[in-house]
Design a protein around this motif. Structure first.
Motif, PDB file in Angstrom:
ATOM      1  N   PRO A 186       0.828  -1.213   0.000  1.00  0.00           N
ATOM      2  CA  PRO A 186       0.000   0.000   0.000  1.00  0.00           C
ATOM      3  C   PRO A 186       0.865   1.267   0.000  1.00  0.00           C
ATOM      4  CG  PRO A 186      -0.754  -1.548   1.674  1.00  0.00           C
ATOM      5  CD  PRO A 186       0.536  -2.083   1.130  1.00  0.00           C
ATOM      6  N   GLY A 187       0.405   2.276  -0.706  1.00  0.00           N
ATOM      7  CA  GLY A 187       1.176   3.504  -0.886  1.00  0.00           C
ATOM      8  C   GLY A 187       1.562   4.232   0.389  1.00  0.00           C
ATOM      9  N   LEU A 188       0.772   4.122   1.443  1.00  0.00           N
ATOM     10  CA  LEU A 188       1.066   4.841   2.682  1.00  0.00           C
ATOM     11  C   LEU A 188       1.986   4.069   3.622  1.00  0.00           C
ATOM     12  CD1 LEU A 188      -2.444   6.372   3.446  1.00  0.00           C
ATOM     13  CD2 LEU A 188      -0.479   7.472   2.380  1.00  0.00           C
ATOM     14  N   ALA A 189       2.263   2.822   3.322  1.00  0.00           N
ATOM     15  CA  ALA A 189       3.113   2.006   4.196  1.00  0.00           C
ATOM     16  C   ALA A 189       4.552   2.511   4.142  1.00  0.00           C
ATOM     17  CB  ALA A 189       3.053   0.548   3.776  1.00  0.00           C
ATOM     18  N   LYS A 190       5.194   2.514   5.291  1.00  0.00           N
ATOM     19  CA  LYS A 190       6.587   2.955   5.401  1.00  0.00           C
ATOM     20  C   LYS A 190       7.473   1.760   5.738  1.00  0.00           C
ATOM     21  CE  LYS A 190       5.469   7.262   4.905  1.00  0.00           C
ATOM     22  NZ  LYS A 190       5.326   7.667   3.547  1.00  0.00           N
ATOM     23  N   PRO A 191       8.523   1.536   4.963  1.00  0.00           N
ATOM     24  CA  PRO A 191       9.408   0.408   5.265  1.00  0.00           C
ATOM     25  C   PRO A 191      10.194   0.652   6.548  1.00  0.00           C
ATOM     26  CG  PRO A 191      10.326   1.726   3.490  1.00  0.00           C
ATOM     27  CD  PRO A 191       8.966   2.291   3.801  1.00  0.00           C
ATOM     28  N   VAL A 192      10.564  -0.426   7.214  1.00  0.00           N
ATOM     29  CA  VAL A 192      11.429  -0.316   8.389  1.00  0.00           C
ATOM     30  C   VAL A 192      12.896  -0.357   7.975  1.00  0.00           C
ATOM     31  CG1 VAL A 192       9.751  -1.192  10.039  1.00  0.00           C
ATOM     32  CG2 VAL A 192      11.305  -2.795   8.884  1.00  0.00           C
ATOM     33  N   HIS A 193      13.133  -0.773   6.724  1.00  0.00           N
ATOM     34  CA  HIS A 193      14.502  -0.792   6.193  1.00  0.00           C
ATOM     35  C   HIS A 193      14.422  -0.658   4.678  1.00  0.00           C
ATOM     36  CE1 HIS A 193      18.791  -1.793   6.115  1.00  0.00           C
ATOM     37  NE2 HIS A 193      18.495  -2.335   4.947  1.00  0.00           N
ATOM     38  N   GLN A 194      15.294   0.165   4.112  1.00  0.00           N
ATOM     39  CA  GLN A 194      15.388   0.292   2.665  1.00  0.00           C
ATOM     40  C   GLN A 194      16.759  -0.200   2.234  1.00  0.00           C
ATOM     41  OE1 GLN A 194      14.261   4.543   2.553  1.00  0.00           O
ATOM     42  NE2 GLN A 194      12.599   3.877   1.216  1.00  0.00           N
ATOM     43  N   GLY A 195      16.786  -1.138   1.303  1.00  0.00           N
ATOM     44  CA  GLY A 195      18.038  -1.703   0.814  1.00  0.00           C
ATOM     45  C   GLY A 195      18.173  -1.510  -0.682  1.00  0.00           C
ATOM     46  N   ALA A 196      19.259  -1.994  -1.219  1.00  0.00           N
ATOM     47  CA  ALA A 196      19.500  -1.927  -2.659  1.00  0.00           C
ATOM     48  C   ALA A 196      18.649  -2.979  -3.351  1.00  0.00           C
ATOM     49  CB  ALA A 196      20.978  -2.149  -2.951  1.00  0.00           C
ATOM     50  N   GLY A 197      17.578  -2.544  -3.995  1.00  0.00           N
ATOM     51  CA  GLY A 197      16.711  -3.464  -4.717  1.00  0.00           C
ATOM     52  C   GLY A 197      15.541  -4.005  -3.923  1.00  0.00           C
ATOM     53  N   PHE A 198      15.410  -3.601  -2.646  1.00  0.00           N
ATOM     54  CA  PHE A 198      14.313  -4.117  -1.819  1.00  0.00           C
ATOM     55  C   PHE A 198      14.036  -3.179  -0.638  1.00  0.00           C
ATOM     56  CE2 PHE A 198      18.168  -5.568   0.166  1.00  0.00           C
ATOM     57  CZ  PHE A 198      17.920  -5.489   1.524  1.00  0.00           C
ATOM     58  N   ASP A 199      12.839  -3.299  -0.097  1.00  0.00           N
ATOM     59  CA  ASP A 199      12.452  -2.651   1.155  1.00  0.00           C
ATOM     60  C   ASP A 199      11.904  -3.734   2.078  1.00  0.00           C
ATOM     61  OD1 ASP A 199      13.028  -0.064   0.188  1.00  0.00           O
ATOM     62  OD2 ASP A 199      11.019   0.124  -0.664  1.00  0.00           O
ATOM     63  N   LEU A 200      12.046  -3.527   3.383  1.00  0.00           N
ATOM     64  CA  LEU A 200      11.517  -4.472   4.366  1.00  0.00           C
ATOM     65  C   LEU A 200      10.375  -3.826   5.148  1.00  0.00           C
ATOM     66  CD1 LEU A 200      14.810  -5.999   5.826  1.00  0.00           C
ATOM     67  CD2 LEU A 200      13.409  -6.842   3.942  1.00  0.00           C
ATOM     68  N   TYR A 201       9.304  -4.577   5.298  1.00  0.00           N
ATOM     69  CA  TYR A 201       8.125  -4.163   6.049  1.00  0.00           C
ATOM     70  C   TYR A 201       7.836  -5.221   7.105  1.00  0.00           C
ATOM     71  CZ  TYR A 201       7.326  -1.015   2.108  1.00  0.00           C
ATOM     72  OH  TYR A 201       7.469  -0.049   1.152  1.00  0.00           O
ATOM     73  N   LEU A 202       7.252  -4.812   8.210  1.00  0.00           N
ATOM     74  CA  LEU A 202       6.876  -5.747   9.272  1.00  0.00           C
ATOM     75  C   LEU A 202       5.413  -6.147   9.124  1.00  0.00           C
ATOM     76  CD1 LEU A 202       8.507  -3.965  12.346  1.00  0.00           C
ATOM     77  CD2 LEU A 202       9.436  -5.855  10.996  1.00  0.00           C
ATOM     78  N   VAL A 203       5.108  -7.389   9.484  1.00  0.00           N
ATOM     79  CA  VAL A 203       3.742  -7.916   9.430  1.00  0.00           C
ATOM     80  C   VAL A 203       3.225  -8.109  10.848  1.00  0.00           C
ATOM     81  CG1 VAL A 203       2.289  -9.839   8.704  1.00  0.00           C
ATOM     82  CG2 VAL A 203       4.190  -9.103   7.260  1.00  0.00           C
ATOM     83  N   ASP A 204       2.019  -7.634  11.087  1.00  0.00           N
ATOM     84  CA  ASP A 204       1.306  -7.828  12.356  1.00  0.00           C
ATOM     85  C   ASP A 204       0.103  -8.718  12.060  1.00  0.00           C
ATOM     86  OD1 ASP A 204      -0.210  -7.677  14.668  1.00  0.00           O
ATOM     87  OD2 ASP A 204      -0.559  -5.522  14.552  1.00  0.00           O
ATOM     88  N   ALA A 205       0.070  -9.892  12.661  1.00  0.00           N
ATOM     89  CA  ALA A 205      -1.052 -10.822  12.459  1.00  0.00           C
ATOM     90  C   ALA A 205      -1.809 -11.045  13.765  1.00  0.00           C
ATOM     91  CB  ALA A 205      -0.549 -12.137  11.898  1.00  0.00           C
ATOM     92  N   SER A 206      -1.772 -10.066  14.666  1.00  0.00           N
ATOM     93  CA  SER A 206      -2.438 -10.226  15.960  1.00  0.00           C
ATOM     94  C   SER A 206      -3.953 -10.046  15.871  1.00  0.00           C
ATOM     95  CB  SER A 206      -1.848  -9.255  16.983  1.00  0.00           C
ATOM     96  OG  SER A 206      -2.051  -7.913  16.577  1.00  0.00           O
ATOM     97  N   ASN A 207      -4.438  -9.473  14.792  1.00  0.00           N
ATOM     98  CA  ASN A 207      -5.874  -9.309  14.582  1.00  0.00           C
ATOM     99  C   ASN A 207      -6.351 -10.339  13.561  1.00  0.00           C
ATOM    100  OD1 ASN A 207      -6.145  -7.024  16.323  1.00  0.00           O
ATOM    101  ND2 ASN A 207      -5.164  -5.798  14.756  1.00  0.00           N
TER     102      ASN A 207
END
Length: 90
Positions: free
Chosen positions: A44-65
């Motif tokens: 999603p466009g508003l999501a902010k990565p927790v890490h930006q790398g060369a060729g990739f970004d990392l996002y965290l997943v919350d599955a508590s709901n």
């Protein structure tokens, strides 16, 4: 819980691997949670990565709901999404 240190270690590991090997090796290298690969266009466009790398970004997943969602709260994270940059966007 996934720590910031674990995410940074995962990012360093990804940076050492050829992209063709990411899918096969990331889950075995990251014991803290599940790793999912996708295109950056799937994030999603508003999501902010927790890490930006060369060729990739990392996002965290919350599955508590009932539905999984992206989060920047490490204490709620149970997995990581590796969003691959599209070569066409460069």
């Amino acid at each position: 819980m996934i720590t910031e240190q674990a995410v940074n270690q995962l990012a360093a590991y990804i940076g050492q691997l050829p992209p063709a090997e990411w899918d096969d090796r990331l889950n075995t290298a990251f014991e803290e949670g599940k790793v999912t690969l996708c295109s950056e266009n799937d994030i999603p466009g508003l999501a902010k990565p927790v890490h930006q790398g060369a060729g990739f970004d990392l996002y965290l997943v919350d599955a508590s709901n009932a539905c999984a969602s992206l989060t920047n709260d490490f204490s709620r994270a149970c997995g990581v999404v590796v969003a691959l940059h599209d070569d066409d966007d460069d």
